[in-house]
Design an enzyme around this catalytic site. Structure first.
Site, PDB file in Angstrom:
ATOM      1  N   GLU A 183      67.074  21.774  75.683  1.00 25.23           N
ATOM      2  CA  GLU A 183      65.681  22.208  75.811  1.00 25.23           C
ATOM      3  C   GLU A 183      65.070  21.770  77.128  1.00 25.23           C
ATOM      4  OE1 GLU A 183      66.945  20.771  73.099  1.00 25.23           O
ATOM      5  OE2 GLU A 183      66.690  22.245  71.495  1.00 25.23           O
ATOM      6  N   HIS A 217      61.265  18.401  60.821  1.00 25.81           N
ATOM      7  CA  HIS A 217      61.075  19.851  60.904  1.00 25.81           C
ATOM      8  C   HIS A 217      59.705  20.271  60.377  1.00 25.81           C
ATOM      9  CE1 HIS A 217      65.418  19.725  61.419  1.00 25.81           C
ATOM     10  NE2 HIS A 217      65.423  20.987  61.750  1.00 25.81           N
TER      11      HIS A 217
HETATM   12  C1  LIG Z   1      67.047  19.288  69.634  1.00 29.04           C
HETATM   13  C2  LIG Z   1      67.291  20.402  68.670  1.00 29.04           C
HETATM   14  N1  LIG Z   1      67.377  21.653  69.124  1.00 29.04           N
HETATM   15  C3  LIG Z   1      67.596  22.681  68.285  1.00 29.04           C
HETATM   16  C4  LIG Z   1      67.715  22.459  66.934  1.00 29.04           C
HETATM   17  C5  LIG Z   1      67.970  23.622  65.964  1.00 29.04           C
HETATM   18  N2  LIG Z   1      69.363  23.540  65.493  1.00 29.04           N
HETATM   19  C6  LIG Z   1      69.692  22.927  64.349  1.00 29.04           C
HETATM   20  S1  LIG Z   1      71.346  22.860  64.105  1.00 29.04           S
HETATM   21  C7  LIG Z   1      71.634  23.696  65.540  1.00 29.04           C
HETATM   22  C8  LIG Z   1      73.040  23.992  65.970  1.00 29.04           C
HETATM   23  C9  LIG Z   1      73.820  22.758  66.212  1.00 29.04           C
HETATM   24  O1  LIG Z   1      75.092  23.086  66.690  1.00 29.04           O
HETATM   25  P1  LIG Z   1      76.224  22.005  66.729  1.00 29.04           P
HETATM   26  O2  LIG Z   1      75.736  20.779  67.447  1.00 29.04           O
HETATM   27  O3  LIG Z   1      77.440  22.639  67.279  1.00 29.04           O
HETATM   28  O4  LIG Z   1      76.425  21.570  65.210  1.00 29.04           O
HETATM   29  P2  LIG Z   1      76.918  22.504  64.000  1.00 29.04           P
HETATM   30  O5  LIG Z   1      75.706  23.128  63.397  1.00 29.04           O
HETATM   31  O6  LIG Z   1      77.862  23.486  64.539  1.00 29.04           O
HETATM   32  O7  LIG Z   1      77.544  21.551  63.042  1.00 29.04           O
HETATM   33  C10 LIG Z   1      70.447  24.004  66.177  1.00 29.04           C
HETATM   34  C11 LIG Z   1      70.345  24.722  67.452  1.00 29.04           C
HETATM   35  C12 LIG Z   1      67.580  21.133  66.482  1.00 29.04           C
HETATM   36  N3  LIG Z   1      67.655  20.830  65.185  1.00 29.04           N
HETATM   37  N4  LIG Z   1      67.397  20.126  67.363  1.00 29.04           N
END
Ligand SMILES: Cc1ncc(C[n+]2csc(CCOP(=O)(O)OP(=O)(O)O)c2C)c(N)n1
Ligand SMILES: Cc1ncc(C[n+]2csc(CCOP(=O)(O)OP(=O)(O)O)c2C)c(N)n1
Ligand SMILES: [Mg+2]
Ligand SMILES: [Mg+2]
Lengths: 321, 322, 321, 322
Positions: free
Chosen positions: C53, C122
């Site tokens: 971000e 959230h």
């Molecule tokens: C700082 C932040 N940005 C965006 C989000 C929204 N979000 C929640 S899970 C996710 C994807 C995470 O991907 P990854 O780290 O690969 O973990 P996975 O879900 O694949 O286990 C996002 C973008 C968040 N929770 N926190």
């Protein structure tokens, strides 16, 4: 009794508490004055960190959740917005989110305020943002005595405590007498810095000195000003503030923060929403704050922005009608 | 360090527990019994179990939004986990945290986390604590491929490297970060190459092979306990289900062919095959474990359903510690 | 006239403005509903970003300073605290710090609020933090009509505009009629959502519907409630708020933010510090806000925290004495 | 691309201008004429000049707290710079920014920056704008070794890599981040190795050799203009003076022997030697340039001193653009 500056007072608090509890240690952006602690406590307990505020502020939270009591000092609060996610989403929330199963005792200290021609990125009073963020205690001491006593309480507190040191106060050579023996100042207790009967001035941090100077000047004109210093913004000593206003019937709130959603706004609301205090008011409450601008560099404009004695006097005259 | 048969069977049991727990949790969510959202760990069981099998109870872990697997693998009680998902007052967080914030500090589980990447600094601090305690403890941060693009990854690995902190950074590379593919948002194929930036070892292992994960973790843990510093361990894996189960599931943005490949590398089936081949278990003995797990999850759900709801004004407690 | 949901209204604003000005483009955390813009405008103008971000919010600011008009959508505001430094120190300050030599036209949109059992990380209403941060405009629309009209104004504005969309409103299937022809809603103009004479309820974003429901219910009991929606929090339409309170003499301020330093605190201070409005007040102003806690997960506790119709009614009864 | 004699002499002149400007600015600060603090660029002149010589006027740069050198090298007018330092109303920022926020958008100088690492995302966005404009423009972010530990470094380089943005990330590695040595806070010796984490080229050059810097920059700029994406260019250099000149200078935390080494690799003397050796200039012709520069800086100071102060209430303007 001895005389100490604001910074010396804080250094005494660190030394005493580090001797008292070997779980207390520092994570800082730069050693600065903390370097003086290294001979006694070693570099392991006084750690200078890379410029990765998010990482080391978060590491402090993790260490706190693992039994230590870190004191985290990124320097200016403005820089530390790089760590804001850890502050907002972890520091303030995880004790609660986890149902209270673990304590996170830490002190997050940073300098705030303007007055050094450092421009907007090095001159801000963002304490109201932290007041709106539930889960943190918030302390802004105005004197060496309070700084030492409150820092000791903050270090012993089992919660994340945000401790904002005004950058002018922190650089000030002004000394104040403090006791030779150990003392603490409790979190959440306001202090009447000057008793008076005509009008209450509630002032925060560096603004306390401006309020006292205004009171001094007005005393010569027969106006008796009470100056109340909340010292702690969360929790706020609401009864003390209301009691003073109920006594005087008039209130000026002096806060270096930008006006909108300032601590002064909150204090104003706390005063007027209480029926007894509302009824006691003889005039509208008056806020004396910085205007809603990023603080400018050039001293002429900067001084125009930061509330000073004259602004306080003008505010007092307004509520006296 | 060779694993004893008993340990191997425990690992199998834990993997099945994770899968069963998450399948049942999703069902309960869709039945309207669990509020909010649940991020299923199904498909990734080998990572949590492989890593946590190399840890002691006192070692500390931090987790992610997809935290059930780590929590179970670190030894938390699924009854209190399920009660938390159900929002009950005797859940781990008394209903304040829910799925995304399950924590059990008593087993060194320092919390699931709703903010991507936020667990890395926390684990770094837990590792600092372990180093200062001097008891040979280690910390582990689990995080996703997507999280490896956050600044917290960068600062944490640098900090851990210069201070030689006893910490494992375990990246679960499932190639997707919610709707974004790693291909579109990740500049490198293997996250482990990023270890070079911090002068620390980086390894990539098959994250569907619990023994491979264990080997890598065990070696990194040994390094950490010996004061040799952190390791970045990348586990290639795949998430079988949606990013998050919600009341109204959105369509899965991933190509169907890719989704279909997931179960073809089933970490549990692979491990079961290994166990029977090596004579550690028979198909029957594994079935028996499956059955015991199913019963235990049933019990957890019953426990959760029978648990009291919090009082509304309980919302006001636990803001500050005494 | 057509009926659209909140999200549909925003999508119309995006489509119209992207057609109107090819400098408008999106940087988002996830495509989500914005994917619908790709067929017409291409992926280059609708960019999904890695989970960084700080980098892409900053890139949006840099692109704005280079002649483009980005719309930056990290998703929930809680996540976007990872980009807080770019917001506080760059987005809000650089136009001013650079002496106004360059404009930074951008829209930073994120969802806020609670109500979905998503727990503290959230579910937050941090708009007061942004009100205290000088240099940003701040919009929080309560209806599809306002959302579309204000988004169009935000995109055309030459400044960074923070646009907070309540997550319940954004997910709501509720439709509202909007005109077929193009329209905008000006930034900084409050809207009286219901006229009344006994008491003013000032309500923000999702709280407007709670206020209207309360008004409806009390109308049956002969209590005539005026509901004012500021729509824009910075700049705030202070004259409109004061005018309503001067008419009714009583005010309840409904804000989902945590109480301390809430927008409600600011509005309360704005009302009471104005002599004419202060004199018109027949009762203390009342704030109806969330308590100062991180928002909890379990629906029972969460509902207890978020202000609703009943809390509004209770507040109104209090100021009616 | 070989440099013409005229260009070489311009580069020399710019380097001397930077040094003279910063020396005189420090003097004026200590004389009480400039408020706040000034971060001197002396010793690092070859970096700004080498890089900016490879740029066009329309190309955009972002800078740091140590931004005078970049601003001058990009073509800003030292009169308006000096007036800004003096806090006058006709300075580049009308007295609102000061030393740490000098900007001149008309020459593509998008601002000095008081927040370490904050310029990288901004330059990434300027590069995105250049890419979308399609005119072959590039962007450059200057930043320090300390800044390379910030999350903004990490996220920016990943973003630029996946989108193949036309941007140069120029790290001025002067081995110190205010009071902290790179040795104590940096996990790698060469920042350029971090390019591997983003699948982009990383080079390290002698940052006291303006021609070496120019070569590296020129190649990276060519790459960028050709749509081949970003480059990380590390320039090894040294800062001669204190981290910041302030009213009460703190002691320099760096070892004296190290400080003494700085001027032994004087970028200006080195370049002067090259110019005379190559017959591009004589000692006299360089002296003449030095004299002209001194006069120009004198003039800038006179201009600043004669400039009007802002009115107090000017503080209230420029919050929002019309
Ligand atoms: C700082 C932040 N940005 C965006 C989000 C929204 N979000 C929640 S899970 C996710 C994807 C995470 O991907 P990854 O780290 O690969 O973990 P996975 O879900 O694949 O286990 C996002 C973008 C968040 N929770 N926190
Ligand atoms: C985010 C942030 N953290 C800390 C600071 C305080 N600070 C100002 S300059 C500086 C050192 C920067 O080091 P480097 O990036 O190497 O640049 P140099 O000063 O060596 O040119 C620090 C720590 C800051 N301005 N911003
Ligand atoms: Mg993933
Ligand atoms: Mg440096």
């Amino acid at each position: 009794m001895r005389e100490v500056t604001y910074v010396e007072a804080l250094m005494e608090a660190f030394t005493e508490e580090m001797r008292r509890d070997d779980k207390v240690f520092h994570l800082c952006g730069n050693h600065g004055p903390l370097a003086a602690l290294i001979p006694e406590f070693g570099e392991e307990r006084v750690r200078a960190c890379p410029i990765s505020e998010e990482a080391y502020v978060g590491a402090g939270i993790g260490a706190a959740g693992s039994g230590f009591r870190p004191i985290i000092s990124p320097g200016m609060m403005t820089f530390a917005f790089t760590a804001m996610d850890q502050i907002v989403n972890q520091m303030a929330k995880i004790h609660y989110m986890f149902g209270g199963q673990a304590a996170f005792p830490l002190v997050f200290r940073a300098s705030t305020g303007g007055g050094r021609s450092a421009a907007a990125q090095h001159s801000q009073s963002p304490h109201p943002m932290f007041m709106n963020l539930a889960g943190l205690k918030l302390i802004m001491p105005s004197t060496p005595y309070d700084a030492k006593g409150l820092m000791k309480s903050a270090i012993r507190d089992n919660n994340p405590v945000v401790f904002f040191e005004d950058q002018i106060l922190a650089a000030s050579p002004t000394k104040q007498e403090i006791p030779d023996e150990e003392y603490t100042v409790p979190i959440g207790v306001a202090d009447v810095k000057r008793h008076g009967s005509d009008v209450t001035v509630i002032a925060i941090s560096k603004m306390v000195s401006q309020a006292l100077a205004a009171a001094e000047e007005l005393a010569g004109q027969g106006i008796d000003v009470e100056v109340v210093d909340p010292r702690t913004l969360v929790p706020m000593d609401v009864p003390a503030l209301r009691a003073s206003v109920q006594k005087t019937g008039r209130v000026v709130i002096v806060d270096e923060a930008c006006l909108t959603c300032s601590a002064a706004a909150e204090i104003s609301a706390l005063i007027t929403e209480d029926p007894a205090t509302f009824r006691a008011l003889k005039a509208p409450p008056k806020r004396v704050c910085s205007p809603d601008v990023p603080i400018p560099y050039s001293p002429i404009m900067e001084q125009f922005c930061l509330p000073d004695k004259d602004n306080v006097i003008q505010g007092i005259r307004e509520v006296l009608g | 360090m060779a694993l004893e048969p008993g340990q191997l069977l425990d690992m199998y049991r834990t993997m099945v527990t994770i899968r069963t727990f998450d399948r049942r949790a999703a069902d309960e969510l869709h039945a309207g019994n669990i509020p909010g959202a649940v991020h299923s760990y199904i498909g990734q069981e080998a990572v949590a179990v492989g890593v946590c099998s190399a840890l002691r109870r006192e070692d500390r872990i931090t987790s992610t939004h997809r935290g059930h697997g780590h929590t179970i693998a670190k030894g938390a009680d699924i009854k209190f986990m399920m009660a938390e998902l159900f929002g009950r007052s005797n859940g781990y967080c008394h209903g304040k945290g829910g799925s995304m914030h399950i924590a059990d500090f008593s087993v060194g589980m320092l919390g699931a986390n709703g903010i991507v990447g936020a667990g890395l600094p926390l684990a770094t601090g837990a590792a600092l604590a372990a180093q200062m305690e001097g008891g040979g403890g280690v910390a582990v941060s689990f995080f996703g491929d997507g999280a490896s693009n956050e600044g917290s990854f960068h600062g944490s690995l640098n900090l851990a490297s210069i201070w030689k902190l006893p910490v494992l950074y375990v990246c679960e590379n499932n190639r997707w970060a919610s709707g974004n593919s790693a291909a579109a948002t990740q500049s490198v194929e293997d996250i482990s190459v990023r270890a070079v930036s911090y002068n620390l070892p980086g390894v990539t292992v098959d994250g569907t092979d619990v023994l491979a994960v264990y080997e890598a973790a065990e070696q990194a843990v040994r390094r950490a306990r010996n004061g040799e510093g952190p390791t970045l361990v990348e586990c290639k894996t795949y998430r079988w289900r949606l990013h998050a189960e919600q009341r109204n599931d959105p369509p899965d943005p991933r190509p169907q062919e890719e989704i279909d490949l997931g179960p073809q590398h089933d970490p549990i089936a692979t491990f079961a095959g290994h166990l029977t081949q090596q004579g550690v278990a028979t198909e029957e003995s594994l079935k028996q474990i499956d059955g015991e797990v199913a019963a235990a999850v049933d019990e957890a759900i019953d426990f959760a359903k029978a648990s009291p709801f919090p009082k509304p004004e309980d919302a006001l407690t636990d803001v500050f510690a005494p």
